[in-house]
Write an enzyme that holds these catalytic residues in place. Structure first.
Site, mmCIF file in Angstrom:
data_model
loop_
_atom_site.group_PDB
_atom_site.id
_atom_site.type_symbol
_atom_site.label_atom_id
_atom_site.label_comp_id
_atom_site.label_asym_id
_atom_site.label_seq_id
_atom_site.Cartn_x
_atom_site.Cartn_y
_atom_site.Cartn_z
ATOM 1 N N GLN A 119 2.434 -21.754 21.599
ATOM 2 C CA GLN A 119 2.816 -21.139 20.333
ATOM 3 C C GLN A 119 1.686 -21.183 19.320
ATOM 4 O OE1 GLN A 119 5.855 -19.356 19.823
ATOM 5 N NE2 GLN A 119 5.430 -19.620 21.985
ATOM 6 N N HIS A 157 -0.612 -18.177 19.194
ATOM 7 C CA HIS A 157 -0.103 -16.884 18.711
ATOM 8 C C HIS A 157 -0.883 -16.401 17.495
ATOM 9 C CE1 HIS A 157 3.260 -14.957 20.683
ATOM 10 N NE2 HIS A 157 3.764 -16.135 20.997
ATOM 11 N N GLU A 182 12.489 -21.291 15.722
ATOM 12 C CA GLU A 182 12.581 -20.089 16.538
ATOM 13 C C GLU A 182 12.817 -20.491 17.998
ATOM 14 O OE1 GLU A 182 9.776 -16.229 17.710
ATOM 15 O OE2 GLU A 182 8.874 -18.049 16.904
ATOM 16 N N HIS A 183 11.972 -21.383 18.506
ATOM 17 C CA HIS A 183 12.108 -21.912 19.871
ATOM 18 C C HIS A 183 12.317 -23.424 19.790
ATOM 19 C CE1 HIS A 183 9.200 -18.470 20.163
ATOM 20 N NE2 HIS A 183 10.085 -18.076 21.061
ATOM 21 N N HIS A 230 47.868 1.425 -3.785
ATOM 22 C CA HIS A 230 47.860 0.782 -2.465
ATOM 23 C C HIS A 230 49.300 0.477 -2.040
ATOM 24 C CE1 HIS A 230 43.562 0.300 -3.059
ATOM 25 N NE2 HIS A 230 43.437 -0.293 -1.888
#
Length: 430
Positions: free
Chosen positions: A255, A258, A322-323, A415
């Site tokens: 990661q 990235h 995220e992970h 209504h």
């Protein structure tokens, strides 16, 4: 990585903060791009492509000959790998289709829900230092399963005016034909407004840099939907003494490579394991082609020693990664305690890379703490849910008085009357 030992609970929130990104003038720049694309269409797209991607284009749409040329340049071995991943992703997302269930809530009142496809979608695929052809699979396959009729794919061209050949091969493999050589915030603007070449869409999917992310947020102001708020990639690993330091180090680096704005977090109840993992990170880092990127990301990353695995999971739920990788003994026993995470990987042999590519789950996931209130992309991301009801004569008689009382209490007499006239009609009929 910065190291912390037994931080008190009141410090956890600050430890969960992500690296701050430079947002100065970002919104203004993106808004300027949107304004020009809205007015000038393709002319603006070509202007920004030349400005940002350093290439002048005559045609924005990828031709059939370019797709054929790209297919020839992708190795048979990689083609085979992509097809295997495609099959697994299709199998997992096919399983998410729901059958219609008609529920009789009151005798004579039938309610149900049906899915309707979002017909026109846009997919953004980054194509710079890491051309994410795997994201074509992750977004294109569920779009196909859902039945999206119009799929427009945008990806930035290189300095030769070409899109990465593996991106083109993958798109063609799953039947995406409308592919455009446009990147950055200008691509999102093109999909938002439509131009002479790029169609206007109803929802935009896909990751990107801070300009793309800001552009997707701006698109919301023009009645478009987006998949999820997505920022820099991140992983949190919880490791105990049953973990393999080599594996954990590799997962953290996967990661970190990235981007320089990525963040990785290591939690453990063992100082020995943390030290061994950090030593292994330094060893593996030396051999990475993206070493410089990973090194900067590691400066914003942390290893934290906590008292127990349960405490580590509590911390993780605040961070909302995220992970999330559970490299712990009997990892399956902890799943009920996980409240906030995009995607979870259990045990020593479930690397995050499996979810990124080929296990079948979707890798388009909420980042930056949005896992507290967003799910990752799934088949549901490409459809709308419409509720239906069919109330019989007996049904309106059974539930009518309830509706009248509630409408009157809210002082919405029209209504109430919509029910009352029906009840009177049925009373007269009988």
């Amino acid at each position: 990585m910065r190291q912390y030992k037994y931080p008190p609970v009141y410090e956890w929130k600050s430890l969960c903060e992500r690296p701050l990104q430079n947002q100065e003038n970002l919104s203004e720049q993106v808004k300027s791009v949107f304004d020009k694309v809205k007015i000038n269409g393709d002319k603006a797209l070509k202007f920004y492509t030349e400005k940002f991607d350093k290439v002048s284009l005559e045609d924005l749409k990828v031709s059939e000959s370019e797709i054929i040329e790209a297919e020839q340049s992708v190795s048979d071995e990689l083609k085979s790998a992509i097809k295997i991943a495609s099959e697994n992703i299709r199998k997992f997302h096919n399983s998410q289709q729901e059958e219609k269930k008609i529920i009789e809530t009151t005798k004579g009142a039938f309610c149900w829900r049906e899915s309707r496809v979002i017909e026109s979608i846009g997919i953004y695929i980054p194509g710079g230092t890491a051309p994410l052809f795997s994201t074509v699979l992750m977004l294109g396959i569920p779009a196909n399963i859902a039945g999206c009729k119009n799929i427009a794919l945008c990806s930035p061209p290189d300095k030769n005016g070409k899109i990465n050949p593996t991106i083109l091969f993958t798109a063609n493999l799953i039947g995406i034909k409308n592919i455009f050589k446009v990147g950055g915030s200008q691509a999102i603007a093109g999909l938002t407004f439509g131009t002479e070449t790029i169609p206007k869409v109803d929802k935009i999917f896909g990751p990107g840099n801070q300009y793309v992310t800001s552009a997707k947020q701006l698109a919301l102001n023009y009645n478009l939907a987006i998949d999820i708020p997505a920022g820099p990639s991140e992983v949190l690993v919880i490791a105990d003494e049953s973990s393999v330091p080599d594996f954990v180090a590799a997962d953290l680096l996967s990661q970190a490579e990235h981007g320089t704005d990525s963040q990785v977090i290591l939690l453990s109840n063992s100082e020995k394991i943390i030290n061994e993992i950090n030593i292994e990170i330094k060893k593996q880092l030396k051999d990475l082609p993206r070493k410089e990127i990973a090194e900067i990301a590691l400066q914003n990353s942390k290893s934290i020693l906590l008292n127990s695995i349960d405490e580590a999971i509590q911390f993780s739920n605040i961070y909302a990664p995220e992970h999330l990788i559970l490299a712990v003994e009997n990892a399956e026993n902890f799943t009920d305690k996980i409240k906030n995470a995009g995607s979870v990987f259990l045990g020593n042999y479930s690397p995050e890379s499996a979810g990124d590519y080929a296990s079948g789950t979707n890798h388009t996931l909420p980042t930056n703490g949005f896992a507290k209130n967003y799910s990752g992309v799934s088949l549901d991301s490409f459809v709308k849910k419409i509720t239906f009801q069919n109330i019989t004569k007996k049904g309106i008689q059974n539930i009518g008085k309830t509706i009248e009382l509630m409408a009157e209490a809210e002082e919405l007499m029209a209504h109430k009357n919509a029910v009352s006239v029906r009840l009177k009609y049925l009373e007269n009929e009988s």
